[in-house]
Design an enzyme around this catalytic site. Sequence first.
Site, PDB file in Angstrom:
ATOM      1  N   ASP B  16       0.833  -1.202   0.000  1.00 20.83           N
ATOM      2  CA  ASP B  16       0.000   0.000   0.000  1.00 20.83           C
ATOM      3  C   ASP B  16       0.869   1.255   0.000  1.00 20.83           C
ATOM      4  O   ASP B  16       1.983   1.239  -0.546  1.00 20.83           O
ATOM      5  CB  ASP B  16      -0.984  -0.047   1.176  1.00 20.83           C
ATOM      6  CG  ASP B  16      -0.260  -0.213   2.520  1.00 20.83           C
ATOM      7  OD1 ASP B  16       0.899   0.222   2.648  1.00 20.83           O
ATOM      8  OD2 ASP B  16      -0.863  -0.787   3.452  1.00 20.83           O
ATOM      9  N   SER B  17       0.399   2.332   0.599  1.00 18.48           N
ATOM     10  CA  SER B  17       1.144   3.599   0.534  1.00 18.48           C
ATOM     11  C   SER B  17       2.521   3.507   1.188  1.00 18.48           C
ATOM     12  O   SER B  17       3.439   4.217   0.795  1.00 18.48           O
ATOM     13  CB  SER B  17       0.350   4.731   1.191  1.00 18.48           C
ATOM     14  OG  SER B  17       0.031   4.395   2.519  1.00 18.48           O
ATOM     15  N   ILE B  18       2.668   2.613   2.185  1.00 18.64           N
ATOM     16  CA  ILE B  18       3.965   2.534   2.865  1.00 18.64           C
ATOM     17  C   ILE B  18       4.994   1.935   1.895  1.00 18.64           C
ATOM     18  O   ILE B  18       6.187   2.133   2.035  1.00 18.64           O
ATOM     19  CB  ILE B  18       3.862   1.743   4.187  1.00 18.64           C
ATOM     20  CG1 ILE B  18       2.732   2.332   5.042  1.00 18.64           C
ATOM     21  CG2 ILE B  18       5.169   1.787   4.960  1.00 18.64           C
ATOM     22  CD1 ILE B  18       2.471   1.579   6.349  1.00 18.64           C
ATOM     23  N   ARG B  21       5.379   4.897  -1.187  1.00 18.79           N
ATOM     24  CA  ARG B  21       6.249   6.027  -0.800  1.00 18.79           C
ATOM     25  C   ARG B  21       7.671   5.599  -0.450  1.00 18.79           C
ATOM     26  O   ARG B  21       8.447   6.404   0.069  1.00 18.79           O
ATOM     27  CB  ARG B  21       5.663   6.724   0.435  1.00 18.79           C
ATOM     28  CG  ARG B  21       4.312   7.341   0.217  1.00 18.79           C
ATOM     29  CD  ARG B  21       3.887   8.048   1.482  1.00 18.79           C
ATOM     30  NE  ARG B  21       2.529   8.561   1.385  1.00 18.79           N
ATOM     31  CZ  ARG B  21       1.962   9.353   2.297  1.00 18.79           C
ATOM     32  NH1 ARG B  21       2.648   9.699   3.377  1.00 18.79           N
ATOM     33  NH2 ARG B  21       0.736   9.775   2.139  1.00 18.79           N
ATOM     34  N   HIS B 195       2.310   6.527   8.635  1.00 18.78           N
ATOM     35  CA  HIS B 195       3.386   6.322   7.668  1.00 18.78           C
ATOM     36  C   HIS B 195       4.758   6.445   8.335  1.00 18.78           C
ATOM     37  O   HIS B 195       4.886   7.007   9.413  1.00 18.78           O
ATOM     38  CB  HIS B 195       3.266   7.337   6.511  1.00 18.78           C
ATOM     39  CG  HIS B 195       2.022   7.129   5.704  1.00 18.78           C
ATOM     40  ND1 HIS B 195       0.887   7.885   5.895  1.00 18.78           N
ATOM     41  CD2 HIS B 195       1.731   6.231   4.731  1.00 18.78           C
ATOM     42  CE1 HIS B 195      -0.050   7.455   5.054  1.00 18.78           C
ATOM     43  NE2 HIS B 195       0.427   6.453   4.343  1.00 18.78           N
TER      44      HIS B 195
END
Lengths: 251, 251
Positions: B16-18, B21, B195
């Site tokens: 996912d976003s982790i 990014r 995050h």
Amino acid sequence: MAVTFADRPQFVLFGDSITQRSFDISGWGASLANRYCRKADVVLRGYSGYNTLWATFLLDRLFPVESSKPPLLVTVFFGANDAGFPDRGKEAQHVPLPEYKDNLRKIVAHLKKANVKHIVLISPPPVDEEALLVHGRALFGEEAGELPVREHQRTGLYAEAAESVARETGVLSLNLWSILQKTTDWQKFLNDGLHLSHEGNQEVFRNLVDILDDPSLKPSLQWQSFPWDYPEFDEIDYQNPAKSLQPDLKN
Amino acid sequence: MAVTFADRPQFVLFGDSITQRSFDISGWGASLANRYCRKADVVLRGYSGYNTLWATFLLDRLFPVESSKPPLLVTVFFGANDAGFPDRGKEAQHVPLPEYKDNLRKIVAHLKKANVKHIVLISPPPVDEEALLVHGRALFGEEAGELPVREHQRTGLYAEAAESVARETGVLSLNLWSILQKTTDWQKFLNDGLHLSHEGNQEVFRNLVDILDDPSLKPSLQWQSFPWDYPEFDEIDYQNPAKSLQPDLKN
């Protein structure tokens, strides 16, 4: 909402140690990968210590002309080693200026033949001779030479040559030697007189992005021009995710 | 000297976003790419906001079972969104715990079928509820809920579930929720309560490397076990570079 499944284009970073190290903390390569995440794949092909002559031997394998999916963009970033002094310990890596230009021409010609759409010739950065000497002494002590193995003005000639080959072959150019010196205390962009510091990496990243963002480039390299790989999470029909994520199934 | 032309293996970061990014400054993905530069290609397949259910729809395309060159390693890093509260604005992304486990099982089974040799199930990191609320208020002001959309203990159950699926399916496990909490002031590893901060990214990188460096893994993922792509510059026969760089030509 248009469902997108991007066949992500490849950006290949081809160069010497300044490319090989470009995914280190604050690295310009990593920042490029981060900017184009979910849009393009940034592929690292940096070879520490290499010059343009050695680079020419790698072309057939790294950029096969018959590839069905050539990179959309290749950055070619050599010259720091070519410009080393042959009589100051850099005999192996040194490439004379006219040959440097010829090698760059060969590299560009090969990449064009391999259907690479955009090529950026990046010149070596300026050299901080003072820092280079200090670094050499720290590494080699008494055995370090009294003269720097690379010189600022001499590297500038190689940078000018890279820019001129870019002009002559109609590819993109990033003359780092000139651009970094627009900042008065440009020495802060280097960490050992030669390689990029965190600030230098980010400055290279910003300057490269400026080039890629040129709206006149065809095909475009602008961030906005690339489809997003799979929809954004808040665009997914969560009551029927297959509809958003597998449209071919016609749910 | 053995001339090496590595057919670099791929490490795919799926999450996912982790993960998406993870090439930002100090990012764990970029650091992995940097560590294995000239040895392996690290490929970013992070999808911000995605949960394990949505991830299952992506498998056929991202990891085709008939691929001639499957990734050597895939990190599977979901759960932060699955664990969100459905009644606190996370209705779309929430996945109940038993389904989260089932989805992870499906993902692992697919990756094994696609001949991926090593899989690391990474659990969501701990949640700093206080920071999450502060961040929510900064983003949404009065409209931010009074309760955090994610909770620390609840995410811990998902982390435990990921670890248990890893055990059950015989794949590698990185329970970040537990491991990051070994540091007393673990909140420093997060930048918005969810995050990873720079320190958190580097801590994830170090912990992942510890797993990859396990000498008992077959095939090995240790840095030393991968050939170097092209010889080091000081091993090149500079008077006959073709000999070092194109041995097939038998110069």
